[in-house]
Design a protein around this motif. Sequence first.
Motif, PDB file in Angstrom:
ATOM      1  N   ILE A   1       0.824  -1.206   0.000  1.00  0.00           N
ATOM      2  CA  ILE A   1       0.000   0.000   0.000  1.00  0.00           C
ATOM      3  C   ILE A   1       0.857   1.254   0.000  1.00  0.00           C
ATOM      4  N   CYS A   2       2.158   1.118   0.402  1.00  0.00           N
ATOM      5  CA  CYS A   2       3.078   2.262   0.390  1.00  0.00           C
ATOM      6  C   CYS A   2       3.710   2.479  -0.974  1.00  0.00           C
ATOM      7  N   HIS A   3       3.504   1.548  -1.896  1.00  0.00           N
ATOM      8  CA  HIS A   3       4.093   1.669  -3.233  1.00  0.00           C
ATOM      9  C   HIS A   3       3.439   2.815  -3.989  1.00  0.00           C
ATOM     10  N   SER A   4       4.159   3.372  -4.944  1.00  0.00           N
ATOM     11  CA  SER A   4       3.629   4.512  -5.698  1.00  0.00           C
ATOM     12  C   SER A   4       2.843   4.102  -6.941  1.00  0.00           C
ATOM     13  N   ASP A   5       2.763   2.817  -7.232  1.00  0.00           N
ATOM     14  CA  ASP A   5       2.026   2.335  -8.401  1.00  0.00           C
ATOM     15  C   ASP A   5       0.527   2.512  -8.164  1.00  0.00           C
ATOM     16  N   PRO A   6      -0.196   3.260  -9.022  1.00  0.00           N
ATOM     17  CA  PRO A   6      -1.637   3.457  -8.824  1.00  0.00           C
ATOM     18  C   PRO A   6      -2.436   2.157  -8.851  1.00  0.00           C
ATOM     19  N   GLY A   7      -1.881   1.107  -9.438  1.00  0.00           N
ATOM     20  CA  GLY A   7      -2.607  -0.159  -9.534  1.00  0.00           C
ATOM     21  C   GLY A   7      -2.522  -1.015  -8.286  1.00  0.00           C
ATOM     22  N   ARG A   8      -1.878  -0.511  -7.242  1.00  0.00           N
ATOM     23  CA  ARG A   8      -1.691  -1.328  -6.037  1.00  0.00           C
ATOM     24  C   ARG A   8      -3.005  -1.635  -5.331  1.00  0.00           C
ATOM     25  N   PHE A   9      -3.991  -0.698  -5.381  1.00  0.00           N
ATOM     26  CA  PHE A   9      -5.256  -0.911  -4.682  1.00  0.00           C
ATOM     27  C   PHE A   9      -6.038  -2.078  -5.294  1.00  0.00           C
ATOM     28  N   SER A  10      -6.143  -2.063  -6.600  1.00  0.00           N
ATOM     29  CA  SER A  10      -6.898  -3.135  -7.268  1.00  0.00           C
ATOM     30  C   SER A  10      -6.154  -4.459  -7.160  1.00  0.00           C
ATOM     31  N   LEU A  11      -4.833  -4.444  -7.198  1.00  0.00           N
ATOM     32  CA  LEU A  11      -4.058  -5.676  -7.061  1.00  0.00           C
ATOM     33  C   LEU A  11      -4.305  -6.311  -5.694  1.00  0.00           C
ATOM     34  N   LEU A  12      -4.234  -5.510  -4.650  1.00  0.00           N
ATOM     35  CA  LEU A  12      -4.443  -6.045  -3.311  1.00  0.00           C
ATOM     36  C   LEU A  12      -5.868  -6.552  -3.123  1.00  0.00           C
ATOM     37  N   TYR A  13      -6.839  -5.852  -3.707  1.00  0.00           N
ATOM     38  CA  TYR A  13      -8.230  -6.307  -3.560  1.00  0.00           C
ATOM     39  C   TYR A  13      -8.441  -7.627  -4.280  1.00  0.00           C
ATOM     40  N   SER A  14      -7.810  -7.773  -5.446  1.00  0.00           N
ATOM     41  CA  SER A  14      -7.924  -9.031  -6.183  1.00  0.00           C
ATOM     42  C   SER A  14      -7.313 -10.179  -5.389  1.00  0.00           C
ATOM     43  N   LEU A  15      -6.173  -9.930  -4.759  1.00  0.00           N
ATOM     44  CA  LEU A  15      -5.548 -10.962  -3.925  1.00  0.00           C
ATOM     45  C   LEU A  15      -6.430 -11.291  -2.721  1.00  0.00           C
ATOM     46  N   LEU A  16      -7.006 -10.259  -2.112  1.00  0.00           N
ATOM     47  CA  LEU A  16      -7.905 -10.480  -0.979  1.00  0.00           C
ATOM     48  C   LEU A  16      -9.082 -11.356  -1.387  1.00  0.00           C
ATOM     49  N   TRP A  17      -9.675 -11.044  -2.514  1.00  0.00           N
ATOM     50  CA  TRP A  17     -10.849 -11.793  -2.995  1.00  0.00           C
ATOM     51  C   TRP A  17     -10.487 -13.262  -3.237  1.00  0.00           C
ATOM     52  N   ARG A  18      -9.339 -13.479  -3.827  1.00  0.00           N
ATOM     53  CA  ARG A  18      -8.910 -14.844  -4.139  1.00  0.00           C
ATOM     54  C   ARG A  18      -8.486 -15.606  -2.878  1.00  0.00           C
ATOM     55  N   LEU A  19      -7.937 -14.891  -1.898  1.00  0.00           N
ATOM     56  CA  LEU A  19      -7.525 -15.540  -0.653  1.00  0.00           C
ATOM     57  C   LEU A  19      -8.715 -16.068   0.132  1.00  0.00           C
ATOM     58  N   LEU A  20      -9.862 -15.452  -0.043  1.00  0.00           N
ATOM     59  CA  LEU A  20     -11.059 -15.939   0.644  1.00  0.00           C
ATOM     60  C   LEU A  20     -11.451 -17.321   0.150  1.00  0.00           C
ATOM     61  N   GLU A  21     -11.005 -17.677  -1.059  1.00  0.00           N
ATOM     62  CA  GLU A  21     -11.283 -18.998  -1.616  1.00  0.00           C
ATOM     63  C   GLU A  21     -10.089 -19.941  -1.451  1.00  0.00           C
ATOM     64  N   ASN A  22      -8.883 -19.396  -1.447  1.00  0.00           N
ATOM     65  CA  ASN A  22      -7.671 -20.218  -1.372  1.00  0.00           C
ATOM     66  C   ASN A  22      -6.662 -19.552  -0.437  1.00  0.00           C
ATOM     67  N   ARG A  23      -6.597 -20.013   0.813  1.00  0.00           N
ATOM     68  CA  ARG A  23      -5.716 -19.393   1.808  1.00  0.00           C
ATOM     69  C   ARG A  23      -4.238 -19.636   1.518  1.00  0.00           C
ATOM     70  N   ASP A  24      -3.927 -20.573   0.653  1.00  0.00           N
ATOM     71  CA  ASP A  24      -2.527 -20.863   0.318  1.00  0.00           C
ATOM     72  C   ASP A  24      -2.058 -20.114  -0.914  1.00  0.00           C
ATOM     73  N   LEU A  25      -2.838 -19.151  -1.369  1.00  0.00           N
ATOM     74  CA  LEU A  25      -2.515 -18.452  -2.615  1.00  0.00           C
ATOM     75  C   LEU A  25      -1.125 -17.828  -2.587  1.00  0.00           C
ATOM     76  N   LEU A  26      -0.745 -17.221  -1.460  1.00  0.00           N
ATOM     77  CA  LEU A  26       0.532 -16.509  -1.398  1.00  0.00           C
ATOM     78  C   LEU A  26       1.735 -17.439  -1.498  1.00  0.00           C
ATOM     79  N   ASP A  27       1.506 -18.742  -1.351  1.00  0.00           N
ATOM     80  CA  ASP A  27       2.604 -19.700  -1.498  1.00  0.00           C
ATOM     81  C   ASP A  27       2.897 -20.014  -2.960  1.00  0.00           C
ATOM     82  N   LEU A  28       2.040 -19.550  -3.852  1.00  0.00           N
ATOM     83  CA  LEU A  28       2.226 -19.820  -5.291  1.00  0.00           C
ATOM     84  C   LEU A  28       3.108 -18.733  -5.894  1.00  0.00           C
ATOM     85  N   ALA A  29       4.406 -18.972  -5.883  1.00  0.00           N
ATOM     86  CA  ALA A  29       5.345 -17.965  -6.389  1.00  0.00           C
ATOM     87  C   ALA A  29       5.159 -17.711  -7.875  1.00  0.00           C
ATOM     88  N   SER A  30       4.603 -18.688  -8.596  1.00  0.00           N
ATOM     89  CA  SER A  30       4.420 -18.529 -10.041  1.00  0.00           C
ATOM     90  C   SER A  30       3.177 -17.722 -10.393  1.00  0.00           C
TER      91      SER A  30
END
Length: 481
Positions: A75-104
Amino acid sequence: MRRIVLEGRGNFEEWRKAARAFAAAGILPDDIDWQEKSSEPGFDFQRDALPPDPTPNARPMSVPPAFMALAEAVICHSDPGRFSLLYSLLWRLLENRDLLDLASDEEVSRARLMQKSVHRDAHKMTAFVRFKEVPAPAGARRKFIAWFEPDHYIVARKAPFFQRRFTDMDWLIATPKGSAAWDGERLTTSDAPCEKPDISDATDDLWRTYYASIFNPARLKVKAMQAEMPKKYWKNLPEADLIPGLIADAEVNVLAMAEREATMPLAYHNRIREAAARMPAPKRAPAGTLEALREEAAACSRCPLHERATQTVFGEGPVDAGIMFVGEQPGDQEDLAGRPFIGPAGTVFDEAIAQAGIDRSRLYVTNAVKHFKYEPRGKRRIHQKPNLGEVQHCRWWLKLELDLIRPRLVVAMGATAFYALTGEKQKLADVRGRAIAMQEGRSLFVTVHPSYLLRIPDEERKARELARFRQEMSLIKGLAA
């Protein structure tokens, strides 16, 4: 399409509140247009959509702690797309809690790169902030100001670090992305961009002096240096004025260093000369005495071991001692104290001779090598066995000790001592525990070095070897009688 406008200055709670509301209401990531207020000057913040109220059947939200740490950095990054990126990850994490382990995963990878960039920017802030003192009223706390140009919104994130580090002074860190200030009681931050102050002080020259003194032209790697100290920071670093010249003169300075190295006296010799210059000329001991020999050995430089040792550790005991014990070399504690056999091995030695009824004050105790040989490992100095050349150099001192003491019995503790006394290389087991005739009517008795007993890992074997060592001390007393 829902549209939400955020201040976007690194405020995690601002995004979190909106994201939780959207997720609770079941709003898909593609149905939200995240905007940053600062990216659209004049944009009417009030007319944009606020997050909806959650639906009655909203699903509970729980995310891994790792996501919180990731989101707080991204959220401290200067990229304007950071808000939508984080929300997309949040939405997907609600279905798959191991999402962040997928480095690919493309989104996970993108967020990790943003997190790394923010961490790097924060590290550079702690490294390259340069405080300059500003005038303060008489009797008031000293006041300082610093200018830094971060890539991201990290000022509030790093402000507590500076508060802990510089708590005894008032300071302000100004940046184009906000500011932080400490007045001795309260830490405050602001999102308002600042203008670069025009100020300098005497510490600028101190930074230049410091940098010039630590710059090593022999180890210069320009690309590596610029990776650690990127050029974009140079304009705000007083020491950066020196960098072009230091790089240009590096080759010449390396050659000059090589020439000085060939003639520069070693550190040990410097210590001897400086100590002699500070002290009045001492009263010399009479020539041919043990004290005169000890004074001469204090300045020994016959082999390279003297270069790193603290001091010469000469023999100790009465000149008419009937028994001379010879060990290998001084250890760490002996090197610091300047006395032989006072460390752990010395404790084993003292206990064994005391049990045998031998008075140490009537013994002469010395080593085959008079300087401590070691290998530094962190803050520790690890003992290293002296080589044959180093033992041979020191045999000169050992022979002089023998000539002055004239002991009836010489005890060699360990293979190194045996070689120093005889010039022969034999297995210790073949000569241990018996008297060997030497020149001038004296005898040689061979045993192990006490440090060998300390290194035996098996407790039962250690007990047997210690008992044998103590028996040999009793034999030594009988041979010397």
